[in-house]
Design a protein around this motif. Structure first.
Motif, PDB file in Angstrom:
ATOM      1  N   UNK A 299       0.812  -1.221   0.000  1.00  0.00           N
ATOM      2  CA  UNK A 299       0.000   0.000   0.000  1.00  0.00           C
ATOM      3  C   UNK A 299       0.845   1.271   0.000  1.00  0.00           C
ATOM      4  N   UNK A 300       2.139   1.138   0.323  1.00  0.00           N
ATOM      5  CA  UNK A 300       3.035   2.289   0.336  1.00  0.00           C
ATOM      6  C   UNK A 300       4.406   1.854  -0.184  1.00  0.00           C
ATOM      7  N   UNK A 301       5.082   2.774  -0.883  1.00  0.00           N
ATOM      8  CA  UNK A 301       6.394   2.461  -1.434  1.00  0.00           C
ATOM      9  C   UNK A 301       7.375   3.601  -1.142  1.00  0.00           C
ATOM     10  N   UNK A 302       8.658   3.250  -1.162  1.00  0.00           N
ATOM     11  CA  UNK A 302       9.706   4.250  -1.041  1.00  0.00           C
ATOM     12  C   UNK A 302       9.858   4.955  -2.388  1.00  0.00           C
ATOM     13  N   UNK A 303       9.809   6.270  -2.378  1.00  0.00           N
ATOM     14  CA  UNK A 303       9.870   7.031  -3.627  1.00  0.00           C
ATOM     15  C   UNK A 303      11.217   6.852  -4.318  1.00  0.00           C
ATOM     16  N   UNK A 304      12.278   6.633  -3.541  1.00  0.00           N
ATOM     17  CA  UNK A 304      13.611   6.549  -4.129  1.00  0.00           C
ATOM     18  C   UNK A 304      13.882   5.233  -4.852  1.00  0.00           C
ATOM     19  N   UNK A 305      13.379   4.113  -4.309  1.00  0.00           N
ATOM     20  CA  UNK A 305      13.740   2.814  -4.904  1.00  0.00           C
ATOM     21  C   UNK A 305      12.563   1.847  -5.042  1.00  0.00           C
ATOM     22  N   UNK A 306      11.339   2.301  -4.755  1.00  0.00           N
ATOM     23  CA  UNK A 306      10.116   1.505  -4.933  1.00  0.00           C
ATOM     24  C   UNK A 306      10.011   0.300  -4.002  1.00  0.00           C
ATOM     25  N   UNK A 307      10.844   0.207  -2.969  1.00  0.00           N
ATOM     26  CA  UNK A 307      10.697  -0.906  -2.035  1.00  0.00           C
ATOM     27  C   UNK A 307       9.437  -0.726  -1.195  1.00  0.00           C
ATOM     28  N   UNK A 308       8.816  -1.835  -0.759  1.00  0.00           N
ATOM     29  CA  UNK A 308       7.564  -1.738   0.002  1.00  0.00           C
ATOM     30  C   UNK A 308       7.764  -1.069   1.362  1.00  0.00           C
ATOM     31  N   UNK A 309       6.943  -0.076   1.645  1.00  0.00           N
ATOM     32  CA  UNK A 309       6.990   0.632   2.924  1.00  0.00           C
ATOM     33  C   UNK A 309       5.751   0.381   3.773  1.00  0.00           C
ATOM     34  N   UNK A 310       4.700  -0.117   3.150  1.00  0.00           N
ATOM     35  CA  UNK A 310       3.485  -0.439   3.881  1.00  0.00           C
ATOM     36  C   UNK A 310       2.830  -1.666   3.283  1.00  0.00           C
ATOM     37  N   UNK A 311       2.405  -2.593   4.131  1.00  0.00           N
ATOM     38  CA  UNK A 311       1.683  -3.787   3.705  1.00  0.00           C
ATOM     39  C   UNK A 311       0.399  -3.880   4.512  1.00  0.00           C
ATOM     40  N   UNK A 312      -0.666  -4.349   3.859  1.00  0.00           N
ATOM     41  CA  UNK A 312      -1.947  -4.449   4.562  1.00  0.00           C
ATOM     42  C   UNK A 312      -2.774  -5.609   4.027  1.00  0.00           C
ATOM     43  N   UNK A 313      -3.712  -6.033   4.843  1.00  0.00           N
ATOM     44  CA  UNK A 313      -4.755  -6.964   4.419  1.00  0.00           C
ATOM     45  C   UNK A 313      -6.018  -6.626   5.184  1.00  0.00           C
ATOM     46  N   UNK A 314      -7.018  -6.105   4.468  1.00  0.00           N
ATOM     47  CA  UNK A 314      -8.287  -5.782   5.113  1.00  0.00           C
ATOM     48  C   UNK A 314      -8.974  -7.052   5.608  1.00  0.00           C
ATOM     49  N   UNK A 315      -8.863  -8.115   4.824  1.00  0.00           N
ATOM     50  CA  UNK A 315      -9.528  -9.371   5.170  1.00  0.00           C
ATOM     51  C   UNK A 315      -8.963  -9.978   6.449  1.00  0.00           C
ATOM     52  N   UNK A 316      -7.628  -9.879   6.612  1.00  0.00           N
ATOM     53  CA  UNK A 316      -6.972 -10.495   7.761  1.00  0.00           C
ATOM     54  C   UNK A 316      -6.690  -9.513   8.896  1.00  0.00           C
ATOM     55  N   UNK A 317      -7.092  -8.263   8.746  1.00  0.00           N
ATOM     56  CA  UNK A 317      -6.838  -7.233   9.764  1.00  0.00           C
ATOM     57  C   UNK A 317      -5.343  -7.119  10.075  1.00  0.00           C
ATOM     58  N   UNK A 318      -4.569  -6.818   9.030  1.00  0.00           N
ATOM     59  CA  UNK A 318      -3.123  -6.674   9.166  1.00  0.00           C
ATOM     60  C   UNK A 318      -2.697  -5.322   8.621  1.00  0.00           C
ATOM     61  N   UNK A 319      -1.818  -4.642   9.350  1.00  0.00           N
ATOM     62  CA  UNK A 319      -1.241  -3.393   8.872  1.00  0.00           C
ATOM     63  C   UNK A 319       0.206  -3.312   9.363  1.00  0.00           C
ATOM     64  N   UNK A 320       1.142  -3.057   8.452  1.00  0.00           N
ATOM     65  CA  UNK A 320       2.563  -2.981   8.812  1.00  0.00           C
ATOM     66  C   UNK A 320       3.213  -1.799   8.109  1.00  0.00           C
ATOM     67  N   UNK A 321       4.308  -1.347   8.692  1.00  0.00           N
ATOM     68  CA  UNK A 321       5.103  -0.278   8.095  1.00  0.00           C
ATOM     69  C   UNK A 321       6.585  -0.619   8.191  1.00  0.00           C
ATOM     70  N   UNK A 322       7.321  -0.367   7.097  1.00  0.00           N
ATOM     71  CA  UNK A 322       8.750  -0.593   7.091  1.00  0.00           C
ATOM     72  C   UNK A 322       9.495   0.529   7.812  1.00  0.00           C
ATOM     73  N   UNK A 323       8.964   1.734   7.749  1.00  0.00           N
ATOM     74  CA  UNK A 323       9.583   2.881   8.415  1.00  0.00           C
ATOM     75  C   UNK A 323       9.132   2.936   9.871  1.00  0.00           C
ATOM     76  N   UNK A 324       9.609   3.975  10.584  1.00  0.00           N
ATOM     77  CA  UNK A 324       9.267   4.140  12.002  1.00  0.00           C
ATOM     78  C   UNK A 324       8.260   5.267  12.163  1.00  0.00           C
ATOM     79  N   UNK A 325       6.972   4.957  12.236  1.00  0.00           N
ATOM     80  CA  UNK A 325       5.957   6.012  12.367  1.00  0.00           C
ATOM     81  C   UNK A 325       6.058   6.767  13.682  1.00  0.00           C
TER      82      UNK A 325
END
Length: 354
Positions: A299-325
């Protein structure tokens, strides 16, 4: 004055000045942050690494314990263009070797071009190029699959905000920064911190509304117990993760991770949300990334290299972030992540406080 040496895996030996004596070794990495050195140095994600500051002057506003993210300095050694007396004295009291008066621009360029590399450091009156090389030789023999979690995790259950009237969060401590707990407590959550190798029985004992995998150092494959908890509770409890936590959750759900060339370490990493197209600035400190998201949506990517910065699943109730919010140091653009995590519990059973 030359009384310190940094032996690089590339074959070079760099002369420097000793500010905190000692010998050490580890993976040489750099951060682009120009403030927040206290937070960076106490971040458990820097365990087993040698931290180079790209900003030239470090320590110019002193050392204050209330800014610490943990109870000790985690990098094995510190490298800077110039360190103030305050920070040099602090590092010496912590037993962490530190050197300055070297060209950190050259070091950072070498890491960017050749990738993060191992190094050996010798600092003090008895330091020689040979002793630095001896440290490097020992570093090369280090296992890449150490039980690093035991070096950074709590060894017992800790409860924060026991009387909170919000959800109960089981935070699996793989090297968690203190400000993650603070961010959850600020939202009235009860935070039960569990060791990195916590079992299903440990989690059941706190009866949580959310299972949260923290940040931490090294390869996510080293955190098998945390991955086993994800596998156990996916679809039953909402899941959240930060940094290493994102990687652990992704791998547990069929994804893959890989080591980056030199990682993301700094407080100015641009991240774009793919749904809103909004770009925010983030704090980051990681050397691994998710290469395949498995069952999760990017759901989110790093603008510099397109690596995943956010992953989610509405069905499984999962939300993650690669950065430090939670930032600390850095911008507060993404603090609403913690609101989103706790919102996952709105339809979950209310936890029974222990």
């Amino acid at each position: 004055m030359t009384d310190a040496y940094v032996a690089l895996e590339s074959g070079r030996v760099v002369e420097a000045r000793a500010r905190a004596p000692g010998r050490s070794r580890g993976e040489l990495v750099f951060t682009t942050a120009y403030t927040g050195y206290e937070e960076s140095l106490t971040d458990p994600s820097y365990e087993e690494q040698v931290l180079t500051f790209s900003y030239p002057l470090i320590g110019n506003y002193g050392v204050r314990e209330e800014r610490f993210e943990s109870d000790r300095v985690h990098p094995r050694a510190v490298v800077a263009r110039e360190l103030t007396e305050d920070i040099a004295e602090w590092l010496e009291s912590e037993g962490v070797p530190a050197v300055d008066h070297l060209d950190t621009r050259d070091l950072v360029t070498g890491i960017r071009e050749g990738g993060a590399m191992k190094c050996g450091i010798a600092a003090g009156p008895d330091a020689t190029p040979e002793t630095a090389k001896e440290e490097l030789a020992d570093c090369k023999g280090m296992s890449e699959h150490t039980d690093i979690g035991s070096q950074v995790s709590t060894d017992k259950r800790l409860t924060h905000n026991a009387d909170g009237d919000g959800p109960t969060v089981a935070l699996i401590d793989c090297g968690a920064k203190g400000s993650i707990t603070e961010s959850l407590v600020d939202r009235n959550a009860t935070v039960e911190i569990l060791p990195y190798d916590a079992t299903v029985a440990d989690v059941e004992s706190v009866d949580p509304d959310v299972l949260f995998i923290s940040n931490g150092p090294g390869d996510p494959k080293n955190f098998e117990a945390a991955a086993a908890l994800v596998d156990e509770y996916v679809g039953e409890l909402p899941l959240a993760g930060i940094c290493l936590g994102q990687q652990v959750i992704a791998e547990a759900l069929g994804g893959e991770t890989e080591k980056m060339e030199f990682g993301h370490r700094g407080v100015n990493q641009p991240v774009q949300d793919l749904r809103s197209e909004k770009v925010v600035m983030t704090t980051q400190n990681h050397g691994y990334t998710v290469s395949e998201p498995g069952q999760l949506e990017v759901t989110q990517i790093n603008v510099n290299d397109d690596t995943p910065e956010g992953l989610e699943s509405d069905e499984l109730d999962i939300i993650t972030r690669q950065y430090h919010p939670e930032a600390n140091p850095g911008p507060n653009d993404t603090l609403d992540f913690f609101d989103d995590v706790l919102a996952l519990t709105e339809n979950a059973p209310v936890a029974t406080k222990q």
